[in-house]
Structure formats: C-alpha cells, structure tokens
Design an enzyme around this catalytic site. Sequence first.
Site, PDB file in Angstrom:
ATOM      1  N   TYR A  38      -0.867   8.385  -2.544  1.00 27.97           N
ATOM      2  CA  TYR A  38      -0.835   8.511  -4.043  1.00 27.97           C
ATOM      3  C   TYR A  38      -2.094   8.988  -4.609  1.00 27.97           C
ATOM      4  O   TYR A  38      -2.136   9.350  -5.990  1.00 27.97           O
ATOM      5  CB  TYR A  38      -0.722   7.041  -4.296  1.00 27.97           C
ATOM      6  N   GLY A  39      -3.229   9.406  -3.842  1.00 27.15           N
ATOM      7  CA  GLY A  39      -4.401   9.425  -4.302  1.00 27.15           C
ATOM      8  C   GLY A  39      -4.441  10.546  -5.393  1.00 27.15           C
ATOM      9  O   GLY A  39      -5.178  10.530  -6.424  1.00 27.15           O
ATOM     10  N   GLU A  96      -3.337   9.253   7.403  1.00 20.77           N
ATOM     11  CA  GLU A  96      -2.000   9.266   7.695  1.00 20.77           C
ATOM     12  C   GLU A  96      -1.042   9.833   8.635  1.00 20.77           C
ATOM     13  O   GLU A  96      -0.264   9.455   9.299  1.00 20.77           O
ATOM     14  CB  GLU A  96      -1.004   9.284   6.396  1.00 20.77           C
ATOM     15  N   ASP A 123       1.101  -1.233   0.038  1.00 21.57           N
ATOM     16  CA  ASP A 123      -0.158  -0.213   0.003  1.00 21.57           C
ATOM     17  C   ASP A 123       0.968   1.181   0.031  1.00 21.57           C
ATOM     18  O   ASP A 123       2.233   1.085   0.247  1.00 21.57           O
ATOM     19  CB  ASP A 123      -0.847   0.037   1.391  1.00 21.57           C
ATOM     20  N   SER A 124       0.477   2.281  -0.340  1.00 18.85           N
ATOM     21  CA  SER A 124       0.920   3.733  -0.274  1.00 18.85           C
ATOM     22  C   SER A 124       1.421   3.911   1.306  1.00 18.85           C
ATOM     23  O   SER A 124       2.229   4.633   1.253  1.00 18.85           O
ATOM     24  CB  SER A 124       0.033   4.881  -0.892  1.00 18.85           C
ATOM     25  N   CYS A 143      -4.048  -1.461  -2.324  1.00 18.47           N
ATOM     26  CA  CYS A 143      -4.205   0.042  -2.656  1.00 18.47           C
ATOM     27  C   CYS A 143      -5.232   0.186  -3.630  1.00 18.47           C
ATOM     28  O   CYS A 143      -4.832  -0.264  -4.891  1.00 18.47           O
ATOM     29  CB  CYS A 143      -2.864   0.481  -2.549  1.00 18.47           C
ATOM     30  N   ASN A 144      -6.352   0.737  -3.675  1.00 18.19           N
ATOM     31  CA  ASN A 144      -7.277   1.087  -4.606  1.00 18.19           C
ATOM     32  C   ASN A 144      -6.743   1.687  -6.094  1.00 18.19           C
ATOM     33  O   ASN A 144      -6.800   1.609  -6.749  1.00 18.19           O
ATOM     34  CB  ASN A 144      -8.646   1.573  -4.120  1.00 18.19           C
ATOM     35  N   THR A 145      -5.943   2.772  -5.426  1.00 20.34           N
ATOM     36  CA  THR A 145      -5.408   3.822  -6.188  1.00 20.34           C
ATOM     37  C   THR A 145      -4.338   3.113  -7.162  1.00 20.34           C
ATOM     38  O   THR A 145      -4.318   3.462  -8.432  1.00 20.34           O
ATOM     39  CB  THR A 145      -4.663   4.784  -5.583  1.00 20.34           C
ATOM     40  N   CYS A 165     -10.897   2.767  -0.738  1.00 22.07           N
ATOM     41  CA  CYS A 165      -9.646   3.038  -0.364  1.00 22.07           C
ATOM     42  C   CYS A 165      -9.578   2.128   1.131  1.00 22.07           C
ATOM     43  O   CYS A 165     -10.230   2.270   1.836  1.00 22.07           O
ATOM     44  CB  CYS A 165      -9.579   4.541  -0.090  1.00 22.07           C
ATOM     45  N   THR A 166      -8.410   1.513   1.004  1.00 20.01           N
ATOM     46  CA  THR A 166      -7.942   0.844   2.283  1.00 20.01           C
ATOM     47  C   THR A 166      -7.500   1.434   3.499  1.00 20.01           C
ATOM     48  O   THR A 166      -7.505   0.854   4.541  1.00 20.01           O
ATOM     49  CB  THR A 166      -6.846  -0.217   1.750  1.00 20.01           C
ATOM     50  N   HIS A 167      -7.721   2.772   3.106  1.00 21.78           N
ATOM     51  CA  HIS A 167      -7.276   3.533   4.514  1.00 21.78           C
ATOM     52  C   HIS A 167      -8.845   3.770   5.106  1.00 21.78           C
ATOM     53  O   HIS A 167      -8.778   3.976   6.376  1.00 21.78           O
ATOM     54  CB  HIS A 167      -6.847   5.049   4.187  1.00 21.78           C
TER      55      HIS A 167
HETATM   56  N1  DGL Z   1      -4.883   2.855   0.677  1.00 19.76           N
HETATM   57  C1  DGL Z   1      -4.855   3.535  -0.771  1.00 19.76           C
HETATM   58  C2  DGL Z   1      -6.088   3.376  -1.542  1.00 19.76           C
HETATM   59  O1  DGL Z   1      -6.858   2.178  -1.200  1.00 19.76           O
HETATM   60  C3  DGL Z   1      -4.774   5.129  -0.691  1.00 19.76           C
HETATM   61  C4  DGL Z   1      -4.095   5.957  -1.701  1.00 19.76           C
HETATM   62  C5  DGL Z   1      -3.399   7.070  -1.403  1.00 19.76           C
HETATM   63  O2  DGL Z   1      -2.402   6.937  -0.987  1.00 19.76           O
HETATM   64  O3  DGL Z   1      -4.003   8.152  -1.548  1.00 19.76           O
HETATM   65  O4  DGL Z   1      -6.396   4.056  -2.424  1.00 19.76           O
END
Ligand code: DGL
Length: 274
Positions: free
Chosen positions: A43-44, A159, A11-12, A74-76, A193-195
């Site tokens: 990363y978004g 974060e 993940d990011s 990470c979805n992004t 988004c996994t966050h």
């Molecule tokens: N957890 C990432 C996701 O699922 C976060 C992306 C990011 O870093 O903005 O998209």
Amino acid sequence: MNLTGPIGVFDSGYGGLTVLKEIRNRLPQYDFLYLGDNARSPYGNRSFDVVYEYTLEAVNELFSRGCPLVILACNTASAKALRTIQQNDLPHLAPHNRVLGVIRPSTEVIGAMTKTGHVGVLATEGTVRSESYVIELHKFSPDTRVVQQACPMWVPLIENGSHMTDAGKVFIQDDVNALLRQDPKIDVIVLGCTHYPLISDYIQQIVPEGIQVISQGPIVAEKLESYLIAHPEIENRCLKNGKIQFLTSENTDVFNAKAQGFLGIEIFSEHVHF
Ligand code: DGL
C-alpha cells in the site's frame, strides 16, 4: 448490533503478523481474526484515496465477520485511512464498533525513549508523506526532533522474501544511511512500518552502537491491553477462546506457508475476494 466476535487485525500483507504475534503473547485469551490484503500489497506508494478505499473494504469484511474491534496493524493505513474511517464511516457503518491504529500508541511512548531528543522514523513513502509521526510525536513530546526516511523497496522485498539477499541488504543499508545522514544525533529509530520488525536484527547490526531500534508490536500490545481495561463495553464483546484465524486476498497456500514460518503455528487461511 452488539454482537461478540474476535479482535480483527488488518495489514496490507504479512507485516501485521509482527503486531499480532506480540498482541497474542500478551493477550492469549482473546480470539483473533487476521486479514492480509496480500493481493493488493504494498500500500506504501498508493494514493490516499486508494489506501482509504482498500482499508475500508478490509474493515467492513472484519465487521461482517463479527469483529467488534479492528486494529489497523499497518502504519500506512493508520496514517491515511484511520481518521476518515473513525470520523466519517464508523458512525453510520457500525457505531458500536471501534477501529484503532498503530501510530498513536507508538508516538505516545517514543519521546520518553530518547536521551538526545533526536528520533528517526523509517517508514513507507505514504506514512512519511502523511507526516503522521512528526505530528503525533510532537503532541506528546514537543521538543523532540524527528527526521524521517521513506524506504519504498523494503515492503516489496519482505513480501517476496528477498530482504536478506545481498541486493536486499544494499537497499536497507542505503535507506538507513540516508536517515542517519539527516541527523547524526538520533539515538532512537522507530520502525514505522509493521513489516520492518522482520529486519530489525539486521538494522540493529548496521547502525552505530547506542542507537535503539524500536518495533511497534510490544507497544501496541501493551496499549491494547490498557484500552480493553478502559473500555469494558468493547472488551465484553471480544470472544475469549484463544482461537486465531486468518484471511488473505492472495493464494492461501502461499500465505499459510509464510505466515506459519513466521508465527510458528499451523495456519489454514481462508481466501477473501476484494
Ligand atoms: N505494514 C504496512 C505498514 O505498516 C506496509 C504498508 C505497505 O503495504 O506498503 O505501513
């Protein structure tokens, strides 16, 4: 090059830990190697090219440490980099290895969860713009209406740990309201988004009764189990000592403290330089 190794989870930042937690609960016998690119998160809002470049670097790092299988938790990254990595890079980089994402497994089951046929997706700007959820959901549930809302402040808030401050809650409330205004018939909200599972309790509290707020972790864990059963050539190469290790591109002390609080186990991460 059919070596054995842990399952890589990328993940990011910290968000992928929400997926790792569920995967580990379901598949405790496997070894896992988590990589958080915390130094370059979020990363978004980054361009396609940058997300692709960073994700490929992370996948390469995990391959170089023996992972036969990498989950982009990470979805992004799943939205912007997965397909290119699978189609263009994997064949010459590591043809026997596999990289999987989190959007496809989620969209396979979400359509069956809605009674009204109206689904809302909360995600990063990058994931929303990619339209991945809309495209993938329509493959499995063509009649489902999907609306999306980008939440550009949520990952930075999570974060740096300020998501549950008064100011953080205002951002969350505003974006949830904006989603519901787009379609009041929504009865399923996907946290794309996994966050976001870190704030799912709060989101569930502020949405009208009857709306289900869905986190991906349990879905991804179940789909991974099925994948491993269906792909013995990969499963045989996954180490099974129940070990878990962590890599971060940021300060390891900070990562250890945060990840420990979240997973409830002692963590000694290793720094990785990109
Ligand atoms: N957890 C990432 C996701 O699922 C976060 C992306 C990011 O870093 O903005 O998209």
